[in-house]
Design an enzyme around this catalytic site. Structure first.
Site, PDB file in Angstrom:
ATOM      1  N   SER A  17      11.083  -8.112  -9.857  1.00  0.00           N
ATOM      2  CA  SER A  17       9.847  -8.337 -10.608  1.00  0.00           C
ATOM      3  C   SER A  17       9.654  -7.219 -11.625  1.00  0.00           C
ATOM      4  O   SER A  17      10.395  -6.229 -11.634  1.00  0.00           O
ATOM      5  CB  SER A  17       8.640  -8.389  -9.660  1.00  0.00           C
ATOM      6  OG  SER A  17       8.464  -7.139  -9.009  1.00  0.00           O
ATOM      7  N   TYR A 156       3.071  10.793  -7.265  1.00  0.00           N
ATOM      8  CA  TYR A 156       3.899   9.941  -8.116  1.00  0.00           C
ATOM      9  C   TYR A 156       4.316  10.693  -9.373  1.00  0.00           C
ATOM     10  O   TYR A 156       5.487  10.647  -9.784  1.00  0.00           O
ATOM     11  CB  TYR A 156       3.122   8.677  -8.465  1.00  0.00           C
ATOM     12  CG  TYR A 156       3.791   7.782  -9.478  1.00  0.00           C
ATOM     13  CD1 TYR A 156       4.846   6.955  -9.102  1.00  0.00           C
ATOM     14  CD2 TYR A 156       3.355   7.744 -10.798  1.00  0.00           C
ATOM     15  CE1 TYR A 156       5.460   6.117 -10.032  1.00  0.00           C
ATOM     16  CE2 TYR A 156       3.956   6.909 -11.728  1.00  0.00           C
ATOM     17  CZ  TYR A 156       5.003   6.100 -11.335  1.00  0.00           C
ATOM     18  OH  TYR A 156       5.604   5.280 -12.262  1.00  0.00           O
TER      19      TYR A 156
END
Length: 266
Positions: A17, A156
């Site tokens: 995806s 992150y």
């Protein structure tokens, strides 16, 4: 333009995806045999089916690359599928992050393992074959959060900074082998997942729809000189160029594709 990629073989991680899927489709359009990777068999197969239906060659490998055994198995299956891998695109990872207030050190380590160590595992497994062939490409998909860290995405941001750093080290390690290593760092990108988030944003801020939410974001926290979000296909096109023989002198670079979102001199 002919990117001279026909019959090259690529493994694109996290390509069921989003950005990874766009990269897999773009490489296949250039004649690359693509190994589609994901953790959801149906979604990964759907990407592979699009490639095959268009006349390309694609197979699927599955597994959580944060696990040593699963990563080794994915690398072995990818190599066996087409007799080798010439192009490794390390796109898989997670952005799930609760920032400084909600994350423990264990959470940071888990996110680092998913984003950074997963790439290191595949680099270790697949670059020896590239060395033997005298040609290869290793491309990490980074983030604008690397040079422009966000407190709500602290772990992150740090992990993506590590990706950019290790890429430079890897490029030096691979001196004279015919293999290049680069990072491509997108800014906010109009993926299906982003559309879902903007729908939630619209609802919580009394906006009419997702398009109105995007306009509000571009007028505020996501403002950039291009006044638009990055499209996955644009990232994929840049990956294809860097992966090609025409990109031989692009090495050890961190290429931002963010519409000017990152407020720094590159």
């Amino acid at each position: 333009m002919d990117l001279q990629l026909r019959d090259k073989r690529a493994l694109v991680t996290g390509s069921s995806s989003g950005i990874g899927r766009a990269i897999a489709l773009s490489l296949a359009e250039e004649g690359v045999d693509v190994v589609v990777h994901g953790r959801d068999a149906d979604r990964a197969q759907a990407t592979a089916d699009v490639i095959v239906k268009a006349g390309g060659r694609a197979v699927v490998v599955l597994g959580d690359l944060a696990e040593d055994a699963a990563a080794a198995r994915a690398a072995a299956e990818a190599t066996a599928a087409f007799g080798g891998i010439d192009i490794l695109v390390n796109n898989a990872g997670t952005a799930e992050d609760t920032g400084w207030a909600g994350a423990t050190a264990t959470d940071w380590l888990s996110l680092y393992d998913s984003n950074v160590a997963s790439a290191v595992r595949l680099i270790g497994a697949l670059t020896p074959g590239m060395r033997d062939g005298g040609w290869g490409r290793v491309i990490q998909i980074g983030s604008a959060a690397s040079p422009y860290p966000l407190p709500e995405r602290a772990a992150y941001s740090a992990a993506k900074a590590a990706m950019a750093n290790l890429t430079v080290s890897l490029a030096k390690e691979l001196t004279g082998t015919g293999i290049t290593a680069n990072t491509i760092s997108p800014g906010p990108t109009l993926t299906d997942r982003f559309r879902e988030l903007t729908s939630s944003f619209a609802e919580s801020h009394g906006l009419s729809d997702s398009a109105a939410a995007i306009r509000a974001l571009l007028d505020g926290p996501l403002a950039c000189p291009s006044a638009r979000l990055v499209e996955p296909a644009e990232i994929a096109a840049l990956v294809a160029l860097v992966a090609s023989p025409l990109g031989a002198s692009i090495n050890g670079a961190n290429l931002r594709i963010d519409g000017g979102f990152t407020p720094t001199v590159n």
